[in-house]
Design a protein around this motif. Structure first.
Motif, mmCIF file in Angstrom:
data_model
loop_
_atom_site.group_PDB
_atom_site.id
_atom_site.type_symbol
_atom_site.label_atom_id
_atom_site.label_comp_id
_atom_site.label_asym_id
_atom_site.label_seq_id
_atom_site.Cartn_x
_atom_site.Cartn_y
_atom_site.Cartn_z
ATOM 1 N N VAL A 92 0.724 -0.855 -0.503
ATOM 2 C CA VAL A 92 -0.071 0.115 0.135
ATOM 3 C C VAL A 92 0.792 0.897 -0.419
ATOM 4 C CG1 VAL A 92 -1.801 1.281 1.372
ATOM 5 C CG2 VAL A 92 -1.522 -1.322 0.986
ATOM 6 N N PRO A 93 0.705 2.333 -0.633
ATOM 7 C CA PRO A 93 1.719 3.552 -0.728
ATOM 8 C C PRO A 93 2.035 4.556 0.244
ATOM 9 C CG PRO A 93 -0.152 3.415 -2.963
ATOM 10 C CD PRO A 93 0.148 2.269 -2.016
ATOM 11 N N GLY A 94 2.119 3.932 1.000
ATOM 12 C CA GLY A 94 3.008 4.876 2.412
ATOM 13 C C GLY A 94 3.147 3.838 2.962
ATOM 14 N N VAL A 95 2.888 2.961 3.038
ATOM 15 C CA VAL A 95 3.510 1.732 4.458
ATOM 16 C C VAL A 95 5.065 1.734 3.635
ATOM 17 C CG1 VAL A 95 2.623 -0.495 5.287
ATOM 18 C CG2 VAL A 95 0.875 0.742 4.147
ATOM 19 N N ARG A 96 5.482 1.749 5.559
ATOM 20 C CA ARG A 96 6.879 2.111 5.437
ATOM 21 C C ARG A 96 7.817 0.600 6.231
ATOM 22 N NH1 ARG A 96 10.222 2.643 9.735
ATOM 23 N NH2 ARG A 96 8.188 3.545 11.162
ATOM 24 N N GLU A 139 0.228 -4.331 13.295
ATOM 25 C CA GLU A 139 1.432 -2.812 13.308
ATOM 26 C C GLU A 139 1.443 -2.297 12.436
ATOM 27 O OE1 GLU A 139 1.503 -2.386 18.467
ATOM 28 O OE2 GLU A 139 3.323 -2.525 17.285
ATOM 29 N N VAL A 140 1.467 -1.675 11.091
ATOM 30 C CA VAL A 140 1.520 -0.780 10.854
ATOM 31 C C VAL A 140 2.211 0.460 10.206
ATOM 32 C CG1 VAL A 140 0.251 -0.285 7.980
ATOM 33 C CG2 VAL A 140 -0.487 -2.314 9.199
ATOM 34 N N LEU A 141 3.211 0.655 9.966
ATOM 35 C CA LEU A 141 4.019 1.978 10.269
ATOM 36 C C LEU A 141 4.344 2.747 8.787
ATOM 37 C CD1 LEU A 141 6.947 0.876 12.193
ATOM 38 C CD2 LEU A 141 4.693 1.957 13.671
ATOM 39 N N LEU A 142 3.826 3.772 8.851
ATOM 40 C CA LEU A 142 3.543 4.624 7.631
ATOM 41 C C LEU A 142 5.047 5.921 7.562
ATOM 42 C CD1 LEU A 142 -0.397 5.878 7.851
ATOM 43 C CD2 LEU A 142 1.263 3.592 6.871
ATOM 44 N N THR A 143 5.255 6.282 6.130
ATOM 45 C CA THR A 143 6.349 7.087 5.902
ATOM 46 C C THR A 143 6.059 8.607 6.182
ATOM 47 O OG1 THR A 143 5.661 6.868 3.780
ATOM 48 C CG2 THR A 143 7.325 6.073 4.329
ATOM 49 N N ASP A 144 4.828 8.622 5.967
ATOM 50 C CA ASP A 144 4.223 10.525 7.012
ATOM 51 C C ASP A 144 3.000 9.879 7.906
ATOM 52 O OD1 ASP A 144 2.976 13.143 6.357
ATOM 53 O OD2 ASP A 144 3.228 12.715 4.338
ATOM 54 N N PHE A 145 3.191 11.122 8.899
ATOM 55 C CA PHE A 145 1.875 10.505 9.454
ATOM 56 C C PHE A 145 0.253 11.674 8.745
ATOM 57 C CE2 PHE A 145 -1.175 13.239 12.670
ATOM 58 C CZ PHE A 145 -1.301 11.862 13.085
ATOM 59 N N ASP A 146 0.769 12.489 7.696
ATOM 60 C CA ASP A 146 -0.120 13.240 7.012
ATOM 61 C C ASP A 146 -1.222 12.481 5.874
ATOM 62 O OD1 ASP A 146 0.170 15.746 8.798
ATOM 63 O OD2 ASP A 146 1.904 16.301 7.668
ATOM 64 N N ARG A 147 -0.361 11.711 5.889
ATOM 65 C CA ARG A 147 -1.330 10.354 4.845
ATOM 66 C C ARG A 147 -2.198 10.094 5.304
ATOM 67 N NH1 ARG A 147 2.032 9.124 -0.048
ATOM 68 N NH2 ARG A 147 0.401 8.880 -0.944
ATOM 69 N N MET A 148 -2.069 9.729 6.490
ATOM 70 C CA MET A 148 -2.158 8.097 7.219
ATOM 71 C C MET A 148 -3.881 7.959 6.879
ATOM 72 S SD MET A 148 -2.704 7.126 11.250
ATOM 73 C CE MET A 148 -3.422 8.806 11.665
ATOM 74 N N ASP A 149 -4.656 8.983 7.219
ATOM 75 C CA ASP A 149 -6.096 8.404 6.511
ATOM 76 C C ASP A 149 -6.117 7.467 4.876
ATOM 77 O OD1 ASP A 149 -7.437 9.513 8.747
ATOM 78 O OD2 ASP A 149 -7.988 11.340 7.555
ATOM 79 N N GLU A 150 -5.296 8.081 3.803
ATOM 80 C CA GLU A 150 -5.337 7.942 2.444
ATOM 81 C C GLU A 150 -4.512 5.848 2.501
ATOM 82 O OE1 GLU A 150 -2.371 8.715 -0.930
ATOM 83 O OE2 GLU A 150 -2.987 10.505 0.131
ATOM 84 N N ALA A 151 -3.753 6.338 3.059
ATOM 85 C CA ALA A 151 -2.874 4.901 3.245
ATOM 86 C C ALA A 151 -3.530 3.826 4.089
ATOM 87 C CB ALA A 151 -1.619 4.930 4.688
ATOM 88 N N GLY A 152 -4.865 4.628 5.012
ATOM 89 C CA GLY A 152 -5.471 3.447 6.327
ATOM 90 C C GLY A 152 -7.151 2.460 5.545
#
Length: 413
Positions: A93-97, A225-238
Motif C-alpha cells: 500500500v502506498p505510504g506503508v513503511r 502494526e502498520v508504520l507509515l512514512t508520513d503521518f499526514d497521509r494516514m487516512d489515505e493509507a488507512g
C-alpha cells in the motif's frame, strides 16, 4: 525607483526620529517584533507538542493496527492469522513503511513490597526497535531473532522505580486465565518516553512468551502494526490497508478490523486537535494588538508631517500618491519589526530545542520539557501573513491624508 518609494526612504532612513515620531516609531517596531516573536514561539511549541505526542502514541502502537474483528476494547485480544499474500498486499500500500506482528497479555507484576498491573507486549524478529532504542535509558533492547527463548523484558523507568527494580533484576508476573500462571522475567533494559499513560503499562518481551501463555499457535498474533512514512497521509493509507483486508478471513474464519491510531485513541488526538484552536486565538489576538500599535504609529507620523503632505499636494500629488508614501514608510517599519521578531522568536525556540530551558511535568504533559518544532513552511506563511495583514491595516489610517487640505496648511503657516 518610483517617486513614492523615494520619498518614503528619505523619511524613514534620512529624517526618522525627529520630534514626536521617534518614540512612536520605536514603540511600533517593538510591538511588531514582540508580536511576531510570540506568534512564532506559539506555533513552534504547539507544532512540537503535537508531533511529540503523536510520535509517542505511534511508537507504542503504530500508525494503524489490523486485529480480529471480534475484539473488545481490552488487551486480552482474540488471535488472528494472516497469510503471506495478505500481508504483502498491506506492505505494498502506498505510504506503508513497515509492518510487524505483536501479541499482548494483561498481567500483574508482584514484588515483595509492591504490585502493578501491566500489559505484556510480545514482539518478534520483525519488530522495529527504532522508537524504543531512541528512548532507552539503561541496558539494551531484546534479541528476538535467535532460536533460544530468553525470559527477558524491557520495562519503563517509571515502573522500575515504583517496584524498586533495575537492570538485571528478576520478578514474577502473574496471568489470570482459567487458572493463574506465573512467569519469571529478568530486566534487560529500561526505557522512558515521559508518556506516563503508556510507560506504566507496557512491558516488552519475546512474542513466543505471549503465545505460550495464550496457548496460541506459532503463526497467531494479536495485531499487525502498520508504520507509515508520513503521518499526514494516514487516512489515505488507512483506506488502502482497509481495502487490502476487507472481506477477507483468516484460516479460522475470523474477519479483520483495521483502525488508525487516531481511531484507537480518540481522546488523545481530540485533545491535540483542540490545540489548533488555541493557536488561532493567539494569532488573532497578537495580530490585533500589533496592528493597533502600528496604526497608532502611522497616525502620529501622518499628523506630524501635515506640512509635507500639504506641500506635496500643492505641487500636484494626488491623495493616492501621498498615501502610498506613508504605506511604503509603514512597510519599512513592519519589516524592521519582523526582522527583530524572527531573531527573537527563532532564537528562543532554538535555545529551548537545544538546552530544554523550560521544563514541564511529564505526569500532566507527557513530556519533560517544552517541545518545539521548526516547520519552515509555517514560519514562511506566518511571516507573509503578518506582513500582508499589517499592510492591510495601514490602508485605513492612510485615508487621513485625503482630509488634509493644502490651503488650510498654507493659512496655518
Amino acid at each position: 525607483m518610483n517617486f513614492e518609494y523615494y520619498i518614503a526612504r528619505r523619511i524613514h532612513f534620512g529624517q526618522e526620529g525627529r520630534g514626536v515620531s521617534r518614540p512612536a516609531v520605536r514603540i511600533a517596531i517593538v510591538g511588531m517584533a514582540l508580536g511576531l516573536a510570540v506568534m512564532l514561539v506559539a506555533v513552534a511549541v504547539i507544532t512540537g507538542f503535537k508531533r511529540e505526542i503523536q510520535d509517542k502514541a505511534i511508537g507504542f502502537g503504530g500508525h494503524m493496527q489490523v486485529t480480529n474483528f471480534d475484539n473488545n476494547n481490552t488487551y486480552e485480544m482474540k488471535p488472528i492469522r494472516m497469510d503471506t499474500a495478505t500481508q504483502r498486499r498491506i506492505e505494498q500500500v502506498p505510504g506503508v513503511r513497515h509492518v510487524q506482528r505483536v501479541a499482548t497479555k494483561p498481567g500483574i507484576i508482584k514484588t515483595e513490597d509492591e504490585f502493578q498491573g501491566i500489559v505484556l507486549k510480545g514482539v518478534g524478529a520483525d519488530f522495529d526497535w527504532g522508537f524504543f532504542a531512541d528512548n532507552l535509558t539503561d541496558g539494551r533492547t531484546l534479541d528476538t531473532r535467535t532460536d533460544t527463548l530468553r525470559s527477558e523484558v524491557i520495562v519503563s523507568e517509571w515502573l522500575a522505580r515504583r517496584l524498586g527494580l533495575s537492570v538485571g533484576d528478576s520478578f514474577f508476573t502473574y496471568f489470570i486465565q482459567d487458572n493463574i500462571r506465573a512467569r519469571r522475567f529478568t530486566i534487560a533494559g529500561l526505557y522512558s518516553t515521559d508518556f506516563t499513560e503508556y510507560d506504566q503499562l507496557f512491558v516488552l518481551t519475546d512474542i513466543r512468551h505471549v503465545r505460550r501463555l495464550n496457548d496460541w499457535a506459532g503463526d497467531e498474533f494479536s495485531a499487525l502494526e502498520v508504520l507509515l512514512t508520513d503521518f499526514d497521509r494516514m487516512d489515505e493509507a488507512g483506506e488502502g490497508v482497509y481495502l487490502a483486508t476487507a472481506n477477507r478471513f483468516d484460516d479460522e474464519g475470523d474477519a479483520y478490523l483495521t483502525r488508525t491510531i487516531r481511531q484507537a485513541n480518540p481522546q488523545i488526538f481530540g485533545w491535540l486537535d483542540l490545540l489548533d484552536m488555541n493557536v488561532w486565538v493567539i494569532l488573532a489576538l497578537i495580530t490585533a494588538v500589533a496592528g493597533f500599535i502600528m496604526i497608532s504609529g502611522l497616525l502620529i507620523l501622518i499628523l506630524e508631517r501635515t506640512q509635507m503632505i500639504g506641500t506635496l499636494k500643492a505641487l500636484g500629488a494626488t491623495n493616492w500618491t501621498v498615501r502610498r508614501v506613508f504605506l511604503y514608510h509603514a512597510a519599512f517599519l513592519v519589516m524592521r519589526g519582523m526582522l527583530w521578531g524572527n531573531v527573537i522568536g527563532l532564537g528562543l525556540c532554538a535555545l529551548q530545542a537545544w538546552l530544554g530551558i523550560v521544563p514541564l511535568d511529564p505526569e500532566s504533559y507527557y513530556t519533560s520539557t517544552v517541545p518545539v518544532a521548526f516547520h519552515w513552511g509555517y514560519i514562511v506563511l506566518l511571516n507573509v501573513g503578518t506582513l500582508a495583514a499589517s499592510l492591510l491595516m495601514m490602508v485605513g489610517p492612510s485615508v487621513l491624508v485625503a482630509r488634509i487640505s493644502p490651503a488650510a496648511i498654507m493659512r496655518y503657516e
